[in-house]
Design a protein around this motif. Structure first.
Motif, PDB file in Angstrom:
ATOM      1  N   SER B 152       1.059  -1.144  -0.009  1.00 19.61           N
ATOM      2  CA  SER B 152       0.085   0.068  -0.050  1.00 19.61           C
ATOM      3  C   SER B 152       0.830   1.307   0.005  1.00 19.61           C
ATOM      4  O   SER B 152       1.962   1.322   0.759  1.00 19.61           O
ATOM      5  CB  SER B 152      -0.822   0.019   1.117  1.00 19.61           C
ATOM      6  OG  SER B 152      -0.447   0.719   2.324  1.00 19.61           O
ATOM      7  N   ALA B 153       0.522   2.045  -0.891  1.00 22.55           N
ATOM      8  CA  ALA B 153       1.065   3.315  -0.966  1.00 22.55           C
ATOM      9  C   ALA B 153       0.024   4.364  -1.052  1.00 22.55           C
ATOM     10  O   ALA B 153      -1.233   4.406  -1.291  1.00 22.55           O
ATOM     11  CB  ALA B 153       1.758   3.533  -2.122  1.00 22.55           C
ATOM     12  N   VAL B 154       0.315   5.893  -0.754  1.00 12.80           N
ATOM     13  CA  VAL B 154      -0.725   6.777  -1.050  1.00 12.80           C
ATOM     14  C   VAL B 154      -0.533   7.515  -2.486  1.00 12.80           C
ATOM     15  O   VAL B 154      -1.076   7.530  -3.078  1.00 12.80           O
ATOM     16  CB  VAL B 154      -0.673   7.926   0.074  1.00 12.80           C
ATOM     17  CG1 VAL B 154      -1.531   9.209  -0.163  1.00 12.80           C
ATOM     18  CG2 VAL B 154      -1.009   7.194   1.308  1.00 12.80           C
ATOM     19  N   ASN B 155       0.911   7.831  -2.352  1.00  9.82           N
ATOM     20  CA  ASN B 155       1.237   8.760  -3.834  1.00  9.82           C
ATOM     21  C   ASN B 155       2.219   7.838  -4.774  1.00  9.82           C
ATOM     22  O   ASN B 155       2.442   8.144  -5.667  1.00  9.82           O
ATOM     23  CB  ASN B 155       1.830   9.989  -3.473  1.00  9.82           C
ATOM     24  CG  ASN B 155       0.684  10.749  -2.639  1.00  9.82           C
ATOM     25  OD1 ASN B 155      -0.327  11.181  -3.232  1.00  9.82           O
ATOM     26  ND2 ASN B 155       1.215  11.424  -1.338  1.00  9.82           N
ATOM     27  N   GLY B 156       2.657   6.767  -4.201  1.00 11.65           N
ATOM     28  CA  GLY B 156       3.876   6.174  -4.821  1.00 11.65           C
ATOM     29  C   GLY B 156       3.233   5.144  -5.678  1.00 11.65           C
ATOM     30  O   GLY B 156       2.081   4.667  -5.861  1.00 11.65           O
ATOM     31  N   GLU B 157       4.189   4.746  -6.792  1.00  8.59           N
ATOM     32  CA  GLU B 157       3.737   3.565  -7.778  1.00  8.59           C
ATOM     33  C   GLU B 157       4.052   2.322  -7.039  1.00  8.59           C
ATOM     34  O   GLU B 157       5.066   1.968  -6.180  1.00  8.59           O
ATOM     35  CB  GLU B 157       4.732   3.767  -8.828  1.00  8.59           C
ATOM     36  CG  GLU B 157       4.648   4.956  -9.541  1.00  8.59           C
ATOM     37  CD  GLU B 157       5.466   5.151 -10.967  1.00  8.59           C
ATOM     38  OE1 GLU B 157       6.186   4.027 -11.255  1.00  8.59           O
ATOM     39  OE2 GLU B 157       5.602   6.139 -11.475  1.00  8.59           O
ATOM     40  N   ILE B 158       3.095   1.379  -7.512  1.00  3.38           N
ATOM     41  CA  ILE B 158       3.463  -0.021  -7.076  1.00  3.38           C
ATOM     42  C   ILE B 158       3.754  -0.999  -8.163  1.00  3.38           C
ATOM     43  O   ILE B 158       2.850  -0.848  -9.120  1.00  3.38           O
ATOM     44  CB  ILE B 158       2.228  -0.381  -6.234  1.00  3.38           C
ATOM     45  CG1 ILE B 158       1.982   0.551  -4.942  1.00  3.38           C
ATOM     46  CG2 ILE B 158       2.520  -2.079  -5.747  1.00  3.38           C
ATOM     47  CD1 ILE B 158       0.827  -0.021  -4.175  1.00  3.38           C
ATOM     48  N   ASP B 159       4.764  -1.681  -8.203  1.00  2.52           N
ATOM     49  CA  ASP B 159       5.375  -2.630  -9.206  1.00  2.52           C
ATOM     50  C   ASP B 159       5.253  -3.955  -8.676  1.00  2.52           C
ATOM     51  O   ASP B 159       6.111  -4.210  -7.976  1.00  2.52           O
ATOM     52  CB  ASP B 159       6.455  -2.267  -9.950  1.00  2.52           C
ATOM     53  CG  ASP B 159       6.986  -3.075 -10.862  1.00  2.52           C
ATOM     54  OD1 ASP B 159       6.272  -3.811 -11.050  1.00  2.52           O
ATOM     55  OD2 ASP B 159       7.941  -2.592 -11.620  1.00  2.52           O
TER      56      ASP B 159
END
Lengths: 171, 319, 173
Positions: B152-159
């Motif tokens: 989980s991220a708020v603004n980040g990218e998830i790969d």
């Protein structure tokens, strides 16, 4: 008593709000209790409690009485509180080192001390402890609920006990 | 293109040798159990976590120049590692990731890992005991994780790459990319785009404005929800899927196996179009309102495709 | 791994702890009556309603009306529906009333202002209007009500996440 409960359930299943209000009055404290112990925040516990009864209202027509109504409702409350508990994770990112809210307990003395010590446990340990020691779930059930390994549940429980014993002996 | 560039930049950061600067070096290790519960908190910087060959928790690199130290505790199956900051830094701005910690951490492959950060880029790979990874502003690269996987991220990218088990991926603004996932997966974004190639048996996707492009294989249960964003799904190798979809004004395009057995129930409540390339059935229009409705069955009708939109266009096409 | 529940040595502290656990109350009462708010949130069942429930729903709708006609509600405001829609209490009205007040409370609790948050909320507002437009043709249509419910839950979750993240961190975006 049991017959009266069955009548209330049947009437609420048919959509009778007055009966549902009585069911709510009868079971709200128990549902609220598990929500408060898991979430350690009055507002969140109230939200979880409200959501619980909305789900109960929605699912009531499907309730077939396979399990006791109280058990069924309590399971919904636990699941709902845990969903919220999971969302709470981000809170810790900014609440580093701050003790959790102190939970108001109706009694003074050891129960209050213990209630506060439980509230101050690390969140995973707290959740496992509440579910295992107070709510009577098995480690396998807790593992599934919290999405952790069963061994983790046991380890968190023992860690919680150790911390609680330390905390109580300091008082 | 932008996404590719930023990912390369992240990769570059992670591969660069740690620069010598005012940040304090750290090199610590502890013997731990094969299924250790490990909790790590790093507020800002870059962190790479890899499985160790032995049952050791090891952390190397440099710590945040604003930190006052770190805490490493290992006892009774629990290991926790935290970068400590002066209390005066509470509520501070963590956005200067360049000044943050740069850490390479090894944990036993069977560990159950919990990682939390704020402005931290995290690259984690090969942990099979369960991973719960959250950051606010940083990016997450997560590969070959197993069991329960929460990213989980708020603004980040998830790969996400080749993860398996019960996977939850959520961001508000970041883009989500998933390749090779299996098991059960939930994608959730508000603005972020979602691009996925998955063989998960249960897939749920929820977005508000983000666009989603999914290529799925063998998925049995599929839930789709969007507000404005368009969703494009190709679902291969699924002959009796159960699909539930809901859009407000976003378009939904659903590519399904030509041999699918399912009952279709599709409604556009106010202005949306329904295009059916599966059969000769055409949507009927309400006499007294704007709703269009399409109801038909293919094969034995064992699966179900229920879709509702307000004003989006719905298109169902054979693959 | 052995189950240490059964095998761990039991000390005097353990006994004291176990006793204290047993003494914990199994039930605790909320500090306020949760029923009135709950009642307004309950989605309709397509079954008979007790006459007093209609009266309650009417009261809720009247409240909802007073929310609609306030001109100063900020970015989360929904515009007034055509008067023709307001002649009977509906699930839609109850839902809007409850959620709009929750949303206003959550927005009040956020101590930062950020244009992108306003823009995002405006997108939801637009979607809410669209669903309400469809509901004006098909009142009480369950799938549309579910959409409305989902739109508000998304907003509340979004605001909750923002509130949880440090305002300074969130302010960068």
């Amino acid at each position: 008593m049991a017959e009266e409960l069955q009548q209330l359930i049947r009437a609420a299943q048919a959509g009778d709000l007055a009966s549902f209000a009585r069911l709510h009055a009868q079971f709200v404290d128990r549902a609220y209790s598990v929500c408060l112990r898991l979430l350690v925040d009055v507002q969140k516990a109230e939200d979880a409690c409200q959501e619980t009864f909305i789900k109960v209202w929605q699912q009531l027509p499907q309730f077939r009485g396979d399990s006791a109504f109280a058990t069924w409702l309590h399971r919904i409350a636990t699941h709902t509180a845990i969903d919220l508990w999971r969302k709470d994770r981000l809170l810790r990112l900014v609440d580093e080192g701050e003790p959790d809210n102190q939970v108001a307990s109706p009694d003074e003395g050891v129960p209050k001390d213990l209630e506060n010590a439980i509230a101050a446990l690390p969140r995973q340990a707290r959740a496992v402890f509440v579910l295992f020691a107070i709510e009577g779930y098995t480690h396998a059930e807790i593992a599934a609920l919290l999405e952790i390994a069963e061994g983790s549940s046991k380890a968190h429980y023992h860690r919680a006990r150790t911390l609680l014993k330390e905390s109580l002996s300091e008082r | 293109m932008k996404a590719i560039l930023s990912k390369n930049a992240l990769l570059l950061c992670l591969l660069l040798p740690f620069a010598a600067n005012a940040q304090e070096p750290i090199d610590e290790s502890r013997s731990v159990s094969a299924n250790e519960r490990i909790s790590i908190e790093v507020m800002r910087g870059t962190v790479r976590i890899r499985p160790s060959d032995d049952n050791v928790f090891r952390v190397r690199g440099t710590i945040d120049e604003d930190a006052e130290g770190y805490t490493l505790e290992s006892d009774n199956g629990f290991t926790s590692f935290e970068i400590d900051y002066p209390r005066s830094s509470r509520g501070r701005n963590w956005s200067d990731a360049d000044d943050g910690s740069e850490l390479e951490i090894e944990v036993p492959q069977g560990s159950e890992l919990e990682f939390e950060g704020v402005s931290v880029d995290i690259d984690v790979m090969g942990i099979t005991g369960g991973s719960d990874i959250s950051t606010v502003n940083g990016d997450i690269i997560a590969s070959e994780l197993g069991n329960f996987v929460n990213l989980s991220a708020v603004n980040g990218e998830i790969d996400s790459r080749n993860n398996s088990g019960r996977i939850d991926i959520s961001t508000i603004n970041g883009e989500v990319t998933d390749n090779g996932s299996t098991g059960r997966i939930d994608y959730s974004t508000i603005n972020g785009e979602i691009r996925a190639n998955s063989s998960a048996t249960e897939v749920s996707i929820s977005t508000v404005n983000g666009e989603a492009v999914l290529s799925l294989a063998g998925t049995e249960v599929l839930e789709l929800s969007t507000v404005n964003g368009d969703i494009d799904v190709r679902l291969a190798d699924a002959l009796t899927p159960r699909i539930d979809g809901s859009t407000v004004s976003g378009d939904l395009r659903l590519g399904l196996e030509p041999g699918i057995s399912a009952s279709f129930d599709i409604s556009a409540n106010s202005g949306g179009d329904i295009e059916n390339d599966f059969s000769d059935d055409r949507p009927s229009r309400d006499r007294y309102g704007p709703r269009k409705h399409l109801n038909f069955s293919t094969g034995t009708g064992a699966g179900s495709v229920n879709i509702t939109t307000v004003s989006g266009d719905i298109e169902i096409v054979p693959l | 791994m052995r189950d240490r529940d059964d095998t761990a040595p039991h000390s005097a502290e353990d006994d004291a702890l176990d006793l204290a656990i047993q003494a914990l109350p199994r039930s605790q009462s909320p500090s306020r009556d949760l029923w009135p708010q709950l009642q307004a949130q309950l989605p309709p069942r397509h079954a008979r309603r007790a006459p007093w429930a209609w009266a309650a729903a009417a009261a809720v709708a009247a409240l909802a009306l007073s929310v609609w006609i306030r001109p100063d509600l900020g970015p989360g405001t929904i515009s007034a529906p055509p008067l023709a829609q307001l002649d009977s209490p509906t699930a839609e009205h109850s839902l809007l009333n409850v959620y709009e007040s929750q949303k206003a409370a959550q927005m009040g609790a956020l101590n930062f202002s950020n244009p992108s948050v306003g823009r995002q909320l405006a997108i939801w507002d637009g979607a809410v209007q669209q669903v309400r437009g469809a509901l004006s043709y098909y009142p009480e249509e369950p799938r549309l009500l579910r959409q409305l419910d989902r739109l508000y839950r998304q907003q509340l979750n979004y605001l909750e996440t923002l509130a949880m993240v440090d305002p300074q961190v969130a302010a960068y975006y």
